[in-house]
Design a protein around this motif. Structure first.
Motif, PDB file in Angstrom:
ATOM      1  N   UNK A 442     -23.085  16.758 -16.035  1.00  0.00           N
ATOM      2  CA  UNK A 442     -21.763  17.174 -15.580  1.00  0.00           C
ATOM      3  C   UNK A 442     -21.369  16.565 -14.259  1.00  0.00           C
ATOM      4  N   UNK A 443     -22.358  16.280 -13.397  1.00  0.00           N
ATOM      5  CA  UNK A 443     -22.057  15.659 -12.107  1.00  0.00           C
ATOM      6  C   UNK A 443     -21.526  14.241 -12.300  1.00  0.00           C
ATOM      7  N   UNK A 444     -22.052  13.555 -13.302  1.00  0.00           N
ATOM      8  CA  UNK A 444     -21.548  12.218 -13.636  1.00  0.00           C
ATOM      9  C   UNK A 444     -20.110  12.310 -14.123  1.00  0.00           C
ATOM     10  N   UNK A 445     -19.821  13.314 -14.964  1.00  0.00           N
ATOM     11  CA  UNK A 445     -18.451  13.496 -15.462  1.00  0.00           C
ATOM     12  C   UNK A 445     -17.469  13.691 -14.317  1.00  0.00           C
ATOM     13  N   UNK A 446     -17.806  14.509 -13.329  1.00  0.00           N
ATOM     14  CA  UNK A 446     -16.870  14.726 -12.210  1.00  0.00           C
ATOM     15  C   UNK A 446     -16.582  13.421 -11.485  1.00  0.00           C
ATOM     16  N   UNK A 447     -17.608  12.588 -11.364  1.00  0.00           N
ATOM     17  CA  UNK A 447     -17.401  11.303 -10.699  1.00  0.00           C
ATOM     18  C   UNK A 447     -16.499  10.374 -11.472  1.00  0.00           C
ATOM     19  N   UNK A 448     -16.642  10.373 -12.791  1.00  0.00           N
ATOM     20  CA  UNK A 448     -15.771   9.526 -13.620  1.00  0.00           C
ATOM     21  C   UNK A 448     -14.320   9.981 -13.486  1.00  0.00           C
ATOM     22  N   UNK A 449     -14.105  11.307 -13.542  1.00  0.00           N
ATOM     23  CA  UNK A 449     -12.743  11.835 -13.381  1.00  0.00           C
ATOM     24  C   UNK A 449     -12.155  11.372 -12.063  1.00  0.00           C
ATOM     25  N   UNK A 450     -12.919  11.531 -10.990  1.00  0.00           N
ATOM     26  CA  UNK A 450     -12.428  11.146  -9.672  1.00  0.00           C
ATOM     27  C   UNK A 450     -12.123   9.657  -9.603  1.00  0.00           C
ATOM     28  N   UNK A 451     -12.998   8.836 -10.197  1.00  0.00           N
ATOM     29  CA  UNK A 451     -12.790   7.389 -10.171  1.00  0.00           C
ATOM     30  C   UNK A 451     -11.525   6.964 -10.890  1.00  0.00           C
ATOM     31  N   UNK A 452     -11.169   7.651 -11.962  1.00  0.00           N
ATOM     32  CA  UNK A 452      -9.940   7.329 -12.680  1.00  0.00           C
ATOM     33  C   UNK A 452      -8.710   7.853 -11.947  1.00  0.00           C
ATOM     34  N   UNK A 453      -8.797   9.090 -11.454  1.00  0.00           N
ATOM     35  CA  UNK A 453      -7.646   9.679 -10.758  1.00  0.00           C
ATOM     36  C   UNK A 453      -7.280   8.892  -9.507  1.00  0.00           C
ATOM     37  N   UNK A 454      -8.288   8.455  -8.759  1.00  0.00           N
ATOM     38  CA  UNK A 454      -7.997   7.791  -7.493  1.00  0.00           C
ATOM     39  C   UNK A 454      -7.310   6.446  -7.702  1.00  0.00           C
ATOM     40  N   UNK A 455      -7.441   5.886  -8.915  1.00  0.00           N
ATOM     41  CA  UNK A 455      -6.783   4.618  -9.222  1.00  0.00           C
ATOM     42  C   UNK A 455      -5.376   4.802  -9.786  1.00  0.00           C
ATOM     43  N   UNK A 456      -4.892   6.043  -9.781  1.00  0.00           N
ATOM     44  CA  UNK A 456      -3.516   6.291 -10.165  1.00  0.00           C
ATOM     45  C   UNK A 456      -3.313   6.808 -11.563  1.00  0.00           C
ATOM     46  N   UNK A 457      -4.372   7.128 -12.280  1.00  0.00           N
ATOM     47  CA  UNK A 457      -4.225   7.626 -13.638  1.00  0.00           C
ATOM     48  C   UNK A 457      -3.773   9.088 -13.606  1.00  0.00           C
ATOM     49  N   UNK A 458      -2.792   9.492 -14.418  1.00  0.00           N
ATOM     50  CA  UNK A 458      -2.361  10.889 -14.451  1.00  0.00           C
ATOM     51  C   UNK A 458      -3.538  11.808 -14.764  1.00  0.00           C
ATOM     52  N   UNK A 459      -3.527  13.008 -14.186  1.00  0.00           N
ATOM     53  CA  UNK A 459      -4.703  13.875 -14.214  1.00  0.00           C
ATOM     54  C   UNK A 459      -5.137  14.258 -15.622  1.00  0.00           C
ATOM     55  N   UNK A 460      -4.202  14.626 -16.507  1.00  0.00           N
ATOM     56  CA  UNK A 460      -4.600  15.034 -17.856  1.00  0.00           C
ATOM     57  C   UNK A 460      -5.213  13.865 -18.611  1.00  0.00           C
ATOM     58  N   UNK A 461      -4.550  12.716 -18.576  1.00  0.00           N
ATOM     59  CA  UNK A 461      -5.078  11.542 -19.266  1.00  0.00           C
ATOM     60  C   UNK A 461      -6.409  11.093 -18.652  1.00  0.00           C
ATOM     61  N   UNK A 462      -6.525  11.195 -17.319  1.00  0.00           N
ATOM     62  CA  UNK A 462      -7.779  10.828 -16.662  1.00  0.00           C
ATOM     63  C   UNK A 462      -8.910  11.746 -17.108  1.00  0.00           C
ATOM     64  N   UNK A 463      -8.618  13.032 -17.221  1.00  0.00           N
ATOM     65  CA  UNK A 463      -9.635  13.983 -17.677  1.00  0.00           C
ATOM     66  C   UNK A 463     -10.059  13.673 -19.104  1.00  0.00           C
ATOM     67  N   UNK A 464      -9.092  13.387 -19.968  1.00  0.00           N
ATOM     68  CA  UNK A 464      -9.416  13.053 -21.363  1.00  0.00           C
ATOM     69  C   UNK A 464     -10.244  11.780 -21.439  1.00  0.00           C
ATOM     70  N   UNK A 465      -9.815  10.753 -20.725  1.00  0.00           N
ATOM     71  CA  UNK A 465     -10.545   9.482 -20.747  1.00  0.00           C
ATOM     72  C   UNK A 465     -11.952   9.658 -20.185  1.00  0.00           C
ATOM     73  N   UNK A 466     -12.079  10.433 -19.114  1.00  0.00           N
ATOM     74  CA  UNK A 466     -13.389  10.646 -18.493  1.00  0.00           C
ATOM     75  C   UNK A 466     -14.351  11.339 -19.450  1.00  0.00           C
ATOM     76  N   UNK A 467     -13.862  12.350 -20.160  1.00  0.00           N
ATOM     77  CA  UNK A 467     -14.718  13.062 -21.120  1.00  0.00           C
ATOM     78  C   UNK A 467     -15.184  12.105 -22.215  1.00  0.00           C
TER      79      UNK A 467
END
Length: 519
Positions: A442-467
């Motif tokens: 799960x710690x890896x998942x949080x990092x992926x979410x953060x890495x996508x969000x910080x690059x400008x990806x919308x939060x819902x889509x970033x969460x889906x892509x990260x999962x």
């Protein structure tokens, strides 16, 4: 990728029939599709039992039985009740009987007499528990170990939430039509379905314009057009700065996993914000990740603004719950004017810190200019939302309600992870792998979410892509070994997932620019 509830699927059928395609014609197409799947998956089948209910699902079964008989396969048809007079199912039954087929009451069915059984007993809209003779039949069928091809859904599985209504058939293959239903992806329905085929029976995709679909299977089509793509003039600051909050000296590993995953996902800079006693531990392990001492909250807020940290991760092995609560509230309040963080990802202790006062978190999220992403597993979800959602709701509805209450994107983790946004959109993930059941995943998942969000990806889509990306790291590993995945492996496997997305053309040329800063 759209998922339709049984009610929405019924609406699609009615719209199609109103448009001029007879209901019996749809039933014939459905039966033909099932027949073709049987021939494809069981090419050597020479004897088949078809179990038919009294409704449309049973009607599909009678069509299948007639086609199998015409193909020279020995068929035995068993029924629970005769179809209602003048129904499409009655027409299908009459057609089968007129071809020389025989129909026997269900109590004559002996599973061990057949190498393959077609389950056409109950439809996806099941609302009450299976009982009596039918329950006994299903139990005997499951105990026999005979292969089962289920039509639409295994009998006894709710198409709405995947729950078992009393008892349910264990199928090896399930054939459904037009679109999957939530029950195909939510546990335990997913396990009971076996392989799932979605077949075209002539329902036009344009019908979805008349049905307000808000639930999706988490496939790349849902988010690939907004994946971050590095442009030729990009640099580390345009790719975004992630801050990861660490626990104390003895609890540093989780935060490093998040930091490494953020960097592998494309963040331009990552800073570990750690208690002073933990900094030497991090320094001994980290090279590209910067370090900053976690002191007074005011100093942290100033650092975040000065160094343009736009996304932060807080919670993995943080430990100090009161301090976690204070930090979260301060970070979100400091973003109310649009400055400071743009996205805050909370996991583990960052969620548990609010278990006794969840409304504090919810209110802070509502007032903040910072978007909140929560990543609870079942225990953490219950701590934060247990008294606010209803046990009778499906996992999708629980996640949706949680997202609305908390004004956040909620990733309700598990074998059937659900991602939900406050506006009602939701997605069910389907590429998970049991290898993910390891500490630190799960710690890896949080990092992926953060890495996508910080690059400008919308939060819902970033969460889906990260999962999806997170799950795909396990699938990449499984290609080489069936066991042995550990949390440290996952960040490096993210690179393989990006390569896979590129190889199969899942990266869109329309993806967002890293420099536009849209969120």
């Amino acid at each position: 990728m759209e998922l339709l509830t049984p009610e929405e699927m019924g609406q699609a059928d009615r719209i199609t029939i109103a448009g001029g395609i007879a209901g019996y014609h749809l039933m014939q197409r459905a039966g033909q599709a099932v027949f073709e799947e049987i021939v494809r998956f069981w090419p050597d089948a020479r004897s088949v039992a078809v179990l038919c209910g009294s409704g449309n699902n049973g009607g599909d079964g009678y069509v299948v039985a007639k086609l199998l008989k015409a193909a020279g396969i020995s068929v035995a048809c068993f029924y629970t009740e005769q179809p209602k007079t003048d129904s499409d199912a009655a027409l299908a039954c009459a057609d089968y009987v007129s071809s020389g087929g025989q129909v026997l009451p269900l109590h004559y069915f002996i599973p061990e007499d057949y190498p393959l059984v077609v389950d056409a007993l109950l439809g996806a809209g099941l609302v009450r528990d299976v009982s009596g003779e039918l329950a006994t039949c299903i139990t005997r069928l499951n105990m026999s170990g005979i292969s089962v091809c289920a039509i639409d859904l295994p009998s006894g599985v709710s198409g709405l939430d995947g729950q078992v209504k009393g008892v349910a058939v264990q199928a090896q293959h399930t054939v459904t039509f037009f679109r999957k239903k939530p029950g195909h992806l939510l546990q335990p329905g997913r396990e009971l379905c076996g392989n799932v085929s979605v077949c075209d029976i002539g329902i036009e995709n344009t019908i979805l314009e008349k049905i307000p679909v808000r639930l999706y299977e988490n496939l790349s089509e849902l988010w690939r057009d907004v994946l971050p793509v590095t442009q030729s003039n990009a640099h580390k600051f345009t790719r975004g700065h992630v801050g990861v909050f660490s626990g104390g000296m003895m609890s540093t590993g989780a935060a490093r996993l998040s930091a490494s995953a953020s960097a592998r996902t494309g963040a331009g800079l990552v800073t570990m914000i750690a208690p002073p006693d933990a900094l030497p531990v991090h320094a001994a392990h980290l090279t590209g990740t910067m370090l900053y001492p976690l002191g007074e909250i005011a100093d942290v807020l100033n650092f975040i603004k000065a160094r343009k940290v736009k996304t932060a991760v807080l919670g993995p092995a943080f430990g100090d719950l009161p301090r976690a609560r204070d930090l979260v509230c301060a970070l979100m309040a400091d973003s109310a004017d649009g400055a400071g963080l743009k996205t805050l990802v909370l996991d583990a202790d960052g969620i548990t810190a609010f278990k006794d006062q969840p409304q504090i978190l919810f209110g802070a999220a509502e007032r903040s200019g910072c978007l909140l992403v929560l990543t609870p597993h079942e225990g953490e979800f219950q701590r934060l939302f247990g008294e606010l959602v209803t046990d009778s709701q499906s996992k999708v509805e629980k996640a949706r309600q949680a997202a609305q209450l908390s004004h956040s994107v909620v990733i309700y983790k598990g074998a059937d992870t659900v991602i939900a946004a406050p506006d009602g959109r939701a997605a069910i993930n389907s590429n998970g792998n049991t290898l993910l059941a390891t500490a630190g995943s799960g710690d890896v998942l949080t990092g992926i979410i953060a890495g996508l969000c910080v690059q400008g990806m919308p939060a819902f889509e970033a969460a889906c892509a990260a999962v999806w990306i997170h799950a795909e790291t396990a699938n990449c590993f499984a290609e080489e070994a069936p066991v042995g995945l550990i949390d440290e492996d996952m960040p490096d496997l993210i690179v393989k997932v990006w390569a896979r997305l590129e190889k199969y053309g899942l990266l869109s040329s329309d993806s967002i620019s890293l420099k536009n800063g849209k969120h």
